[in-house]
Design a protein around this motif. Structure first.
Motif, PDB file in Angstrom:
ATOM      1  N   UNK A 249       4.700 -16.828   6.083  1.00  0.00           N
ATOM      2  CA  UNK A 249       4.636 -16.197   4.772  1.00  0.00           C
ATOM      3  C   UNK A 249       4.731 -14.688   4.929  1.00  0.00           C
ATOM      4  N   UNK A 250       4.994 -14.014   3.828  1.00  0.00           N
ATOM      5  CA  UNK A 250       5.059 -12.548   3.848  1.00  0.00           C
ATOM      6  C   UNK A 250       4.463 -11.977   2.570  1.00  0.00           C
ATOM      7  N   UNK A 251       3.702 -10.908   2.728  1.00  0.00           N
ATOM      8  CA  UNK A 251       3.217 -10.116   1.600  1.00  0.00           C
ATOM      9  C   UNK A 251       3.710  -8.698   1.813  1.00  0.00           C
ATOM     10  N   UNK A 252       4.424  -8.173   0.825  1.00  0.00           N
ATOM     11  CA  UNK A 252       5.005  -6.840   0.946  1.00  0.00           C
ATOM     12  C   UNK A 252       4.353  -5.902  -0.060  1.00  0.00           C
ATOM     13  N   UNK A 253       4.142  -4.663   0.366  1.00  0.00           N
ATOM     14  CA  UNK A 253       3.405  -3.682  -0.421  1.00  0.00           C
ATOM     15  C   UNK A 253       4.338  -2.671  -1.074  1.00  0.00           C
ATOM     16  N   UNK A 254       3.783  -1.861  -1.953  1.00  0.00           N
ATOM     17  CA  UNK A 254       4.511  -0.771  -2.574  1.00  0.00           C
ATOM     18  C   UNK A 254       4.306   0.507  -1.758  1.00  0.00           C
ATOM     19  N   UNK A 255       5.285   1.429  -1.777  1.00  0.00           N
ATOM     20  CA  UNK A 255       5.124   2.665  -1.006  1.00  0.00           C
ATOM     21  C   UNK A 255       4.055   3.574  -1.614  1.00  0.00           C
ATOM     22  N   UNK A 256       3.155   4.041  -0.754  1.00  0.00           N
ATOM     23  CA  UNK A 256       2.084   4.968  -1.123  1.00  0.00           C
ATOM     24  C   UNK A 256       1.936   5.966   0.019  1.00  0.00           C
ATOM     25  N   UNK A 257       1.070   6.953  -0.130  1.00  0.00           N
ATOM     26  CA  UNK A 257       0.808   7.858   0.980  1.00  0.00           C
ATOM     27  C   UNK A 257       0.477   7.037   2.219  1.00  0.00           C
ATOM     28  N   UNK A 258       0.984   7.463   3.377  1.00  0.00           N
ATOM     29  CA  UNK A 258       0.875   6.659   4.593  1.00  0.00           C
ATOM     30  C   UNK A 258      -0.560   6.310   4.951  1.00  0.00           C
ATOM     31  N   UNK A 259      -1.500   7.216   4.684  1.00  0.00           N
ATOM     32  CA  UNK A 259      -2.903   6.914   4.994  1.00  0.00           C
ATOM     33  C   UNK A 259      -3.411   5.752   4.150  1.00  0.00           C
ATOM     34  N   UNK A 260      -3.061   5.749   2.886  1.00  0.00           N
ATOM     35  CA  UNK A 260      -3.441   4.648   2.013  1.00  0.00           C
ATOM     36  C   UNK A 260      -2.739   3.363   2.422  1.00  0.00           C
ATOM     37  N   UNK A 261      -1.487   3.481   2.864  1.00  0.00           N
ATOM     38  CA  UNK A 261      -0.737   2.299   3.307  1.00  0.00           C
ATOM     39  C   UNK A 261      -1.426   1.627   4.484  1.00  0.00           C
ATOM     40  N   UNK A 262      -1.931   2.418   5.439  1.00  0.00           N
ATOM     41  CA  UNK A 262      -2.636   1.859   6.595  1.00  0.00           C
ATOM     42  C   UNK A 262      -3.913   1.160   6.160  1.00  0.00           C
ATOM     43  N   UNK A 263      -4.676   1.800   5.262  1.00  0.00           N
ATOM     44  CA  UNK A 263      -5.903   1.172   4.755  1.00  0.00           C
ATOM     45  C   UNK A 263      -5.586  -0.177   4.123  1.00  0.00           C
ATOM     46  N   UNK A 264      -4.514  -0.230   3.329  1.00  0.00           N
ATOM     47  CA  UNK A 264      -4.174  -1.465   2.638  1.00  0.00           C
ATOM     48  C   UNK A 264      -3.794  -2.576   3.622  1.00  0.00           C
ATOM     49  N   UNK A 265      -3.087  -2.222   4.683  1.00  0.00           N
ATOM     50  CA  UNK A 265      -2.656  -3.235   5.649  1.00  0.00           C
ATOM     51  C   UNK A 265      -3.827  -3.816   6.431  1.00  0.00           C
ATOM     52  N   UNK A 266      -4.766  -2.973   6.871  1.00  0.00           N
ATOM     53  CA  UNK A 266      -5.898  -3.522   7.636  1.00  0.00           C
ATOM     54  C   UNK A 266      -6.792  -4.354   6.733  1.00  0.00           C
ATOM     55  N   UNK A 267      -6.943  -3.941   5.480  1.00  0.00           N
ATOM     56  CA  UNK A 267      -7.736  -4.747   4.550  1.00  0.00           C
ATOM     57  C   UNK A 267      -7.028  -6.058   4.226  1.00  0.00           C
TER      58      UNK A 267
ATOM     59  N   UNK B 289       0.329  13.132   9.059  1.00  0.00           N
ATOM     60  CA  UNK B 289       0.841  13.329   7.704  1.00  0.00           C
ATOM     61  C   UNK B 289       0.762  14.798   7.294  1.00  0.00           C
ATOM     62  N   UNK B 290      -0.316  15.465   7.668  1.00  0.00           N
ATOM     63  CA  UNK B 290      -0.452  16.888   7.328  1.00  0.00           C
ATOM     64  C   UNK B 290       0.610  17.724   8.044  1.00  0.00           C
ATOM     65  N   UNK B 291       0.895  17.373   9.295  1.00  0.00           N
ATOM     66  CA  UNK B 291       1.890  18.130  10.045  1.00  0.00           C
ATOM     67  C   UNK B 291       3.287  17.864   9.503  1.00  0.00           C
TER      68      UNK B 291
END
Length: 500
Positions: free
Chosen positions: A220-238, A136-138
């Motif tokens: 079933x499906x649960x869909x998330x809102x767009x956030x910074x990619x690092x936060x998105x990964x945290x949300x998916x594993x949780x 993300x930084x790059x």
């Protein structure tokens, strides 16, 4: 309290009256003392993509301060295949912005996700979460923009079949109860995920439903809102952790496996991407059309799509899903609102019509910015993916599009506006590159382009070597035979049933 914060389901956000991204060590300590918290849990993603847990009992303020400040040691060789037992000690340090009140703990517990550090106190170069951070930084360094993401998490819920109100086979999309059996379970999962900090867009039942050996399988499906990619990964594993824990509590089984059986819908992990600058969505241009910015990112995805399967489709059953003439993609192309393509630009709110006013005379949409909802999605990945590595690979690919001189030409050549699986479009299909058909081919595609992923130190060579070695360790002859052997396919499905 800020009205936005008052609706947040994370107990620490409402108690501390500040967004989670602003949490400090002092905030965590004060919350623990003020709310009689008995335990602290550290959780961290390992090489298998699952979260691991370390428990601390809190009976001393100095010790609480110590673990929050210094973290703790863990055995890296038991967590990652690329770390040897001879130099295995790693540190795990909590990221305060991930703190939440654990909804499953019997004792009041605050849980946080952690980052890995090496013996020198530096971020572990090969750890999943740091790899995503570097990617993300790059991306931001090269483009001057931020890379955001969100996931569509598909899964099957499984329990004994009751024969009551059977759903129509493979017609479960957005079904209501009583034909959909697990709507209440899904909404409970959504509530718990929100308590951990997850930002959810919506949930619904999906296409797949069938009975097999006396068991009911409902997708079933649960869909998330767009956030910074690092936060998105945290949300998916949780989210996966929450769904599995609630399923165990309710007596259900769940699986994120890419394919359960032949002839029934598989489960994907579609990833939507958004590129922003100063809070503005750059996916659309001033005329609300797909921007050159988005086209360049899509071009990068087109160039690296075969290699991306190494991160997003990581076991043999992944390739039972990526077969022709189904909704899962098999060819490298993109299009608008087209579900036969690899990268889709979904329907956006770009017409300019005030639909709210049409549906509700006397009301209007007001100042809501409709353009912020526009994304583009890649449809190949599945639940076997390590989400940190997958999102890092997507960030690399999107960045690579900006480094290509002919990016817009590549985007033009790979665009399709037809169903590529229809017979009349066979010539168009034949002109497109294909995705790998098994794990070994996926490893070959990664090896051919590894320099791009390793560029700027984003993916470490050791991590790339480990990913390729794992992909090549599978018995591809067994997987090939399973395509025409239902019993063997079920054996492989059972082997990787709880992947990711």
């Amino acid at each position: 309290m800020d009205r936005h914060l008052s609706l947040n389901k994370n107990a620490l956000v409402t108690a501390l009256a500040k967004p989670a991204k602003d949490f400090t060590k002092e905030d965590i300590i004060n919350y623990i003392i003020d709310n009689d918290i008995q335990m602290v849990n550290f959780m961290y993603p390992a090489g298998d993509g699952r979260l691991k847990t370390l428990n601390f009992v809190i009976n001393d303020l100095d010790y609480l301060d110590t673990i929050l400040s210094l973290g703790e040691r863990v055995d890296g060789s038991s967590l990652f295949p690329f770390i040897s037992a001879g130099s295995s000690d790693l540190y795990v340090l909590p990221r305060f912005r991930t703190a939440f009140l654990d909804p499953f703990a019997e004792l009041p517990t605050v849980t946080m996700l952690c980052s890995y550090f090496d013996k020198d106190g530096k971020p572990l170069e090969s750890s999943p979460e740091h790899t995503l951070n570097k990617a993300c930084r790059e991306f931001e360094r090269v483009t001057g923009m931020r890379f955001e993401a969100m996931g569509e998490l598909e899964y099957y819920v499984i329990s004994p079949d009751t024969n009551l109100f059977p759903a129509t086979d493979q017609k479960g999309y957005h079904e209501s109860g009583p034909f959909a059996k697990y709507n209440n379970f899904r909404t409970l999962c959504m509530n718990y995920i929100a308590k951990t900090g997850g930002r959810i867009k919506y949930g619904h039942s999906e296409v797949g439903n069938f009975t097999l050996d006396g068991l009911n399988y409902e997708q079933n499906e649960i869909e998330f809102l767009p956030v910074d990619a690092e936060e998105a990964a945290d949300q998916l594993v949780l989210a996966k952790w929450v769904i599995r824990n609630l399923a165990a509590k309710e007596g259900y089984d769940v699986t994120f496996a890419p394919k359960i059986t032949t002839g029934k819908a598989g489960s994907g992990l579609h990833i939507h991407m958004r590129i922003t600058k100063d809070g503005k969505n750059m996916v659309l241009d001033a005329d609300r059309k797909l921007s050159d910015t988005a086209r360049k990112a899509i071009a990068g995805l087109m160039k690296l799509a075969p290699a991306i399967t190494a991160f997003g489709n990581t076991n043999p059953t992944s390739y039972f899903r990526l077969v022709p003439h189904q909704e899962a993609p098999t060819n490298v192309c993109w299009g608008d609102r087209n579900r036969s393509v690899l990268v889709r630009v979904p329907l956006g709110w770009t017409s300019g019509n005030d639909m709210c006013k049409i549906a509700n005379p006397g009301s209007d949409a007001g100042e809501v910015d409709a353009t912020k909802k526009q994304t583009f999605e890649i449809r190949s990945a599945d639940g076997s993916a390590n989400v940190y590595e997958l999102l890092a690979a997507l960030a690399v690919a999107a960045r690579y599009g900006f480094e290509l001189e002919n990016a817009l030409e590549i985007a033009e050549k790979t665009y399709v506006d037809v169903n590529i699986h229809s017979e009349e479009n066979a010539d168009k299909l034949a002109a497109l590159d294909s995705l790998p058909i098994n794990c070994a081919q996926s490893a070959d595609c990664l090896e051919a382009t590894r320099e791009i992923f390793e560029r700027a130190g984003v993916f470490s060579p050791g991590m790339i070597d480990g990913i390729m070695a794992r992909l090549r360790s599978y018995d591809e002859e067994e997987a090939k035979k399973a395509l025409n052997d239902k019993e063997l396919m079920q054996k492989l499905v059972n082997r990787y049933f709880h992947c990711g």
